[in-house]
Design a protein around this motif. Structure first.
Motif, mmCIF file in Angstrom:
data_model
loop_
_atom_site.group_PDB
_atom_site.id
_atom_site.type_symbol
_atom_site.label_atom_id
_atom_site.label_comp_id
_atom_site.label_asym_id
_atom_site.label_seq_id
_atom_site.Cartn_x
_atom_site.Cartn_y
_atom_site.Cartn_z
ATOM 1 N N THR A 85 11.871 -12.866 -53.652
ATOM 2 C CA THR A 85 11.988 -12.009 -52.465
ATOM 3 C C THR A 85 10.964 -10.881 -52.506
ATOM 4 O OG1 THR A 85 14.364 -12.486 -52.469
ATOM 5 C CG2 THR A 85 13.613 -10.698 -51.052
ATOM 6 N N GLN A 86 10.775 -10.298 -53.671
ATOM 7 C CA GLN A 86 9.758 -9.248 -53.799
ATOM 8 C C GLN A 86 8.375 -9.788 -53.462
ATOM 9 O OE1 GLN A 86 9.793 -7.506 -57.679
ATOM 10 N NE2 GLN A 86 11.609 -6.239 -57.305
ATOM 11 N N GLY A 87 8.048 -10.962 -53.966
ATOM 12 C CA GLY A 87 6.731 -11.531 -53.707
ATOM 13 C C GLY A 87 6.498 -11.797 -52.230
ATOM 14 N N MET A 90 3.968 -10.035 -47.255
ATOM 15 C CA MET A 90 3.994 -9.767 -45.812
ATOM 16 C C MET A 90 3.471 -8.369 -45.498
ATOM 17 S SD MET A 90 7.622 -11.536 -44.740
ATOM 18 C CE MET A 90 7.344 -11.335 -42.958
ATOM 19 N N TYR A 91 3.709 -7.409 -46.394
ATOM 20 C CA TYR A 91 3.186 -6.060 -46.180
ATOM 21 C C TYR A 91 1.683 -5.982 -46.423
ATOM 22 C CZ TYR A 91 7.324 -3.261 -45.170
ATOM 23 O OH TYR A 91 8.414 -2.692 -44.547
ATOM 24 N N VAL A 92 1.182 -6.829 -47.312
ATOM 25 C CA VAL A 92 -0.266 -6.837 -47.552
ATOM 26 C C VAL A 92 -1.005 -7.309 -46.299
ATOM 27 C CG1 VAL A 92 -2.113 -7.969 -48.867
ATOM 28 C CG2 VAL A 92 -0.084 -7.109 -50.045
ATOM 29 N N LEU A 93 -0.455 -8.301 -45.622
ATOM 30 C CA LEU A 93 -1.070 -8.759 -44.377
ATOM 31 C C LEU A 93 -0.882 -7.723 -43.267
ATOM 32 C CD1 LEU A 93 0.092 -12.483 -44.353
ATOM 33 C CD2 LEU A 93 -2.250 -11.664 -44.684
ATOM 34 N N ALA A 94 -1.853 -7.655 -42.391
ATOM 35 C CA ALA A 94 -1.777 -6.721 -41.255
ATOM 36 C C ALA A 94 -0.965 -7.365 -40.141
ATOM 37 C CB ALA A 94 -3.179 -6.346 -40.788
ATOM 38 N N LEU A 95 0.359 -7.351 -40.288
ATOM 39 C CA LEU A 95 1.232 -7.997 -39.303
ATOM 40 C C LEU A 95 1.659 -7.015 -38.224
ATOM 41 C CD1 LEU A 95 3.534 -10.055 -41.725
ATOM 42 C CD2 LEU A 95 1.458 -10.808 -40.541
ATOM 43 N N THR A 96 1.932 -7.541 -37.050
ATOM 44 C CA THR A 96 2.410 -6.727 -35.931
ATOM 45 C C THR A 96 3.556 -7.460 -35.229
ATOM 46 O OG1 THR A 96 0.762 -7.730 -34.448
ATOM 47 C CG2 THR A 96 0.157 -5.655 -35.541
ATOM 48 N N GLY A 97 4.210 -6.764 -34.333
ATOM 49 C CA GLY A 97 5.266 -7.381 -33.534
ATOM 50 C C GLY A 97 6.498 -7.713 -34.352
ATOM 51 N N TRP A 98 7.094 -8.866 -34.043
ATOM 52 C CA TRP A 98 8.347 -9.237 -34.700
ATOM 53 C C TRP A 98 8.160 -9.565 -36.170
ATOM 54 C CZ3 TRP A 98 9.175 -14.006 -36.933
ATOM 55 C CH2 TRP A 98 8.224 -14.996 -36.657
ATOM 56 N N TRP A 135 12.965 -6.198 -43.047
ATOM 57 C CA TRP A 135 14.240 -6.733 -43.499
ATOM 58 C C TRP A 135 14.097 -7.493 -44.817
ATOM 59 C CZ3 TRP A 135 18.657 -5.035 -41.796
ATOM 60 C CH2 TRP A 135 18.741 -4.505 -40.492
ATOM 61 N N VAL A 136 13.009 -8.197 -44.971
ATOM 62 C CA VAL A 136 12.783 -8.910 -46.237
ATOM 63 C C VAL A 136 12.623 -7.911 -47.386
ATOM 64 C CG1 VAL A 136 11.257 -10.495 -47.480
ATOM 65 C CG2 VAL A 136 11.748 -10.878 -45.059
ATOM 66 N N MET A 137 11.892 -6.808 -47.128
ATOM 67 C CA MET A 137 11.725 -5.786 -48.153
ATOM 68 C C MET A 137 13.064 -5.112 -48.465
ATOM 69 S SD MET A 137 9.833 -4.282 -50.351
ATOM 70 C CE MET A 137 8.144 -4.692 -49.910
ATOM 71 N N ALA A 138 13.899 -4.908 -47.450
ATOM 72 C CA ALA A 138 15.227 -4.324 -47.680
ATOM 73 C C ALA A 138 16.058 -5.234 -48.587
ATOM 74 C CB ALA A 138 15.934 -4.100 -46.344
ATOM 75 N N ALA A 139 16.001 -6.536 -48.343
ATOM 76 C CA ALA A 139 16.717 -7.484 -49.205
ATOM 77 C C ALA A 139 16.163 -7.451 -50.629
ATOM 78 C CB ALA A 139 16.599 -8.891 -48.620
ATOM 79 N N ALA A 140 14.855 -7.310 -50.753
ATOM 80 C CA ALA A 140 14.250 -7.243 -52.079
ATOM 81 C C ALA A 140 14.712 -6.003 -52.837
ATOM 82 C CB ALA A 140 12.723 -7.246 -51.950
ATOM 83 N N VAL A 141 14.823 -4.866 -52.146
ATOM 84 C CA VAL A 141 15.285 -3.636 -52.787
ATOM 85 C C VAL A 141 16.736 -3.777 -53.248
ATOM 86 C CG1 VAL A 141 15.797 -1.196 -52.415
ATOM 87 C CG2 VAL A 141 13.642 -2.161 -51.563
#
Length: 282
Positions: free
Chosen positions: A220-222, A227-235, A242-248
């Protein structure tokens, strides 16, 4: 001559050889030296040919034993050198090479992540590729080492360092760029360092095995960090939160589980040592 004993024949011939040599006056000094040496080896000076011949046999046996011992010594040294060469070569197995690749990718990832101010989508995509390769090799190197018996002391030390290095570099870069809160980085890195120290503290009592929750946490951390390393936008940007929250959550939960296992392992180890001491004294 067929009925004459060998010793007698040898004596006679030994008696004739000096006489003929003396008569001819052609006894070389080297021959005299060799004769004297053979007599000395036989342990008797000025004796007949039979005695010196017996001494020669003893000398040859001693030399043979010494040669055998020397050969065994060389064989032992050769075996040790061969074993050392094999052990040295085993460090350069495929599992360790993948670990070394991850270590090399850490500075490469940082350079790509921070290139052009750290916000260029193209550079971020390249950084994501380096991060993804590092995470994939993390899966394969451990599997290869266990499956093909390629576990080495180098791998035991370098593998966890490589894991913590690539994840720590990614989290710190994201927080430095303002993409990820510093408290998230602190929680994840604090947990990883804490568990590592905990393993060293209780290693005298046993080894804390990796749990399924720990493996799920790593996955989950990976995914979240990638996903944070990529420049994502929108949904997709919302999804990565939410994925990062689950990882924490998994990071904290598995960290507490490791603390619990360490306490139980320590108590069991102390009880076993105490029981063994009491049994020894009894």
């Amino acid at each position: 001559m067929t009925g004459v004993p060998a010793a007698a024949a040898g004596g006679a011939s030994g008696a004739r050889r000096p006489a003929s040599g003396a008569a001819s006056g052609k006894v070389p000094g080297s021959a005299v030296g060799r004769t004297a040496a053979r007599s000395a080896d036989g342990g008797t000076s000025g004796t007949g040919h039979g005695t010196s011949g017996g001494g020669a046999v003893v000398g040859e046996g001693s030399d043979g034993a010494g040669a055998d011992a020397q050969g065994e010594d060389k064989s032992g040294r050769g075996a040790k050198l061969t074993a050392a060469a094999v052990n040295q070569a085993s460090v350069w197995n495929i599992a360790n090479l993948l670990t070394m690749l991850r270590l090399v990718l850490v500075p490469a990832f940082v350079a790509l992540m921070l290139a052009d101010g750290g916000y260029d989508p193209a550079w971020r995509a390249l950084a994501w590729a380096a991060f993804a390769i590092a995470m994939i090799t993390d899966i394969f190197d451990g599997h290869l080492a266990r499956t093909y018996n390629l576990v080495t002391d180098f791998g035991k030390i370098a593998d966890p360092i490589a894991d913590k290095a690539i994840m720590g570099a990614a989290l710190i870069c994201l927080s430095a760029l303002g993409d990820l809160p510093w408290w998230v980085t602190g929680v994840i890195l604090g947990r990883e360092l804490g568990v590592t120290l905990l393993r060293f503290v209780v290693i005298r009592y046993g080894v804390i095995p990796a749990s399924r929750g720990g493996k799920l946490k790593t996955l989950t951390q990976g995914v979240a960090v990638g996903m944070y390393v990529l420049a994502l936008t929108g949904w997709l940007a919302t999804l990565r939160w939410w994925v990062m929250a689950a990882a924490v959550v998994l990071t904290v939960a598995t960290g507490l589980d490791y603390v619990k296992q360490a306490i139980v392992l320590r108590r069991q180890g102390i009880a076993e040592r105490k029981a063994a001491l009491e049994e020894k004294e009894a």
